[in-house]
Design an enzyme around this catalytic site. Structure first.
Site, PDB file in Angstrom:
ATOM      1  N   THR A 135      16.855   6.947 -47.005  1.00 29.78           N
ATOM      2  CA  THR A 135      17.762   5.896 -47.449  1.00 29.78           C
ATOM      3  C   THR A 135      17.329   5.399 -48.834  1.00 29.78           C
ATOM      4  OG1 THR A 135      16.485   4.012 -46.605  1.00 29.78           O
ATOM      5  CG2 THR A 135      17.931   5.157 -45.038  1.00 29.78           C
ATOM      6  N   ARG A 136      18.001   4.356 -49.299  1.00 31.39           N
ATOM      7  CA  ARG A 136      17.608   3.707 -50.551  1.00 31.39           C
ATOM      8  C   ARG A 136      16.643   2.554 -50.306  1.00 31.39           C
ATOM      9  NH1 ARG A 136      21.992   1.240 -51.480  1.00 31.39           N
ATOM     10  NH2 ARG A 136      21.247   0.151 -53.330  1.00 31.39           N
ATOM     11  N   LYS A 137      16.178   2.395 -49.078  1.00 29.00           N
ATOM     12  CA  LYS A 137      15.226   1.325 -48.757  1.00 29.00           C
ATOM     13  C   LYS A 137      13.818   1.764 -49.159  1.00 29.00           C
ATOM     14  CE  LYS A 137      18.168  -0.189 -44.948  1.00 29.00           C
ATOM     15  NZ  LYS A 137      18.305  -0.311 -43.475  1.00 29.00           N
ATOM     16  N   THR A 138      13.634   1.908 -50.456  1.00 31.76           N
ATOM     17  CA  THR A 138      12.377   2.398 -51.000  1.00 31.76           C
ATOM     18  C   THR A 138      11.638   1.279 -51.726  1.00 31.76           C
ATOM     19  OG1 THR A 138      13.594   3.114 -52.964  1.00 31.76           O
ATOM     20  CG2 THR A 138      13.191   4.769 -51.271  1.00 31.76           C
ATOM     21  N   THR A 139      10.372   1.514 -52.009  1.00 31.13           N
ATOM     22  CA  THR A 139       9.580   0.553 -52.770  1.00 31.13           C
ATOM     23  C   THR A 139      10.112   0.489 -54.201  1.00 31.13           C
ATOM     24  OG1 THR A 139       7.659   1.213 -51.451  1.00 31.13           O
ATOM     25  CG2 THR A 139       7.247  -0.116 -53.418  1.00 31.13           C
TER      26      THR A 139
END
Length: 317
Positions: A135-139
């Protein structure tokens, strides 16, 4: 491995930013004990079994500080490594090695951890025909590294940024006036696009083999998945009509509503965090910030109260 253009335009500025964060003026610890250049070497040893990832970034940290630094690699990204294994040697000015080691290791450890988890999950999906997506739930400012790590571990990149595809969330749906309307608008704007819905996959086990508990578990799963049933089938399922009637709820359909529901999604994806139990009798609910459910006496719980159930993922699949 990142190609030279990606490395120069997208990767190196992030590495430089990380180095500037760690070395705002000088490394006072190193300079206090080593005021002059001194040649030396350092070993990169594995401290835990896993999948190694980020060696190119590890190397570039040192060569950006000093182009004369030499890094000799004995493994490649994507290889399984063992605790105690010698993975690389770094040779050069010891002041450079000491200044860059923490930043280099931060990248390597983070990327290897992501790759290791991705490999474990992708291996569990082998033979199912299911693709593991990220997903785009990255640091923040680490997306390019973490996405690369997912691919190295055997996963697949979904969207690198907001320009890569349509993904409608609750706020988009609210602005559009409903799920079906949002899907219709997305298809009209991008006829080639595949619009899906994402559900919380949460297997619900009967607390006992008592038929009443089995029925309670089935009804709990129906309530969890009815959103997907509507979006895939284009109509309200009969079991929902029964449930709403029992709760004294009546849906008032306006002209055109039933036709609008027929704008269905093209696929289903899911997230999986936890499983729950259900019983026909009222009992203590499980902890955590997800939908309720009863505690499973056979599972341990995380510090957040989520019960840990890797087998549940296989059951969902």
């Amino acid at each position: 491995m990142f190609d030279p253009i990606t490395m120069k335009l997208n990767v190196e500025p992030l590495i430089e930013s990380a180095l500037r964060e760690d070395i705002t003026n000088e490394d006072v610890s190193t300079n206090s004990v080593m005021p002059e250049a001194k040649k030396g070497e350092a070993d990169l040893l594995c401290k835990q079994d896993g999948i190694i990832c980020g060696l190119q970034i590890f190397t570039r940290v040192f060569t950006m500080l000093d182009p004369d630094t030499e890094v000799e690699l004995y493994v490649k990204d994507g290889e399984a490594v063992k605790n105690g294994q010698l993975m690389a040697k770094v040779r050069g000015d010891m002041r450079v090695i000491l200044c860059g080691e923490r930043t280099a290791l931060n990248y390597l450890q983070r990327m290897s951890g992501v790759a290791t988890m991705a490999r474990e999950m992708s291996d569990s999906l082998e033979g199912t025909g299911i693709k593991l997506l990220d997903t785009r739930k990255t640091t923040p400012n680490n997306r390019i590294f973490e996405k690369y790590a997912v691919k190295t571990g055997g996963g697949n990149n979904h969207r690198l940024n907001l320009s890569d595809g349509v993904m409608l969330k609750d706020n988009h749906i609210g602005a559009a006036g409903g799920v079906a309307k949002a899907v219709k608008m997305a298809h009209e704007m991008m006829p080639e696009a595949k619009v899906g819905c994402m559900i919380l996959a949460m297997p619900t086990y009967p607390l006992t083999s008592r038929p009443d508990d089995v029925l309670a578990a089935m009804k709990a799963e129906q309530k969890n998945y009815f959103f997907a049933d509507v979006q895939v089938r284009g109509r309200y399922p009969k079991y929902l009509d029964t449930y709403l009637k029992k709760e004294g709820v009546s849906i008032q359909m306006e002209p055109g509503d039933e036709e609008a529901l027929k704008h269905t999604v093209d696929f289903i994806s899911f997230s999986y965090y936890v499983s729950v139990c259900e019983s026909a009798d009222p009992m203590e609910k499980g902890e955590g910030n997800l939908i309720g459910g009863l505690k499973n006496p056979y599972l341990k719980s995380s510090e957040w109260g989520w019960q840990i159930d890797p087998v549940g993922l296989r059951i969902v699949l």
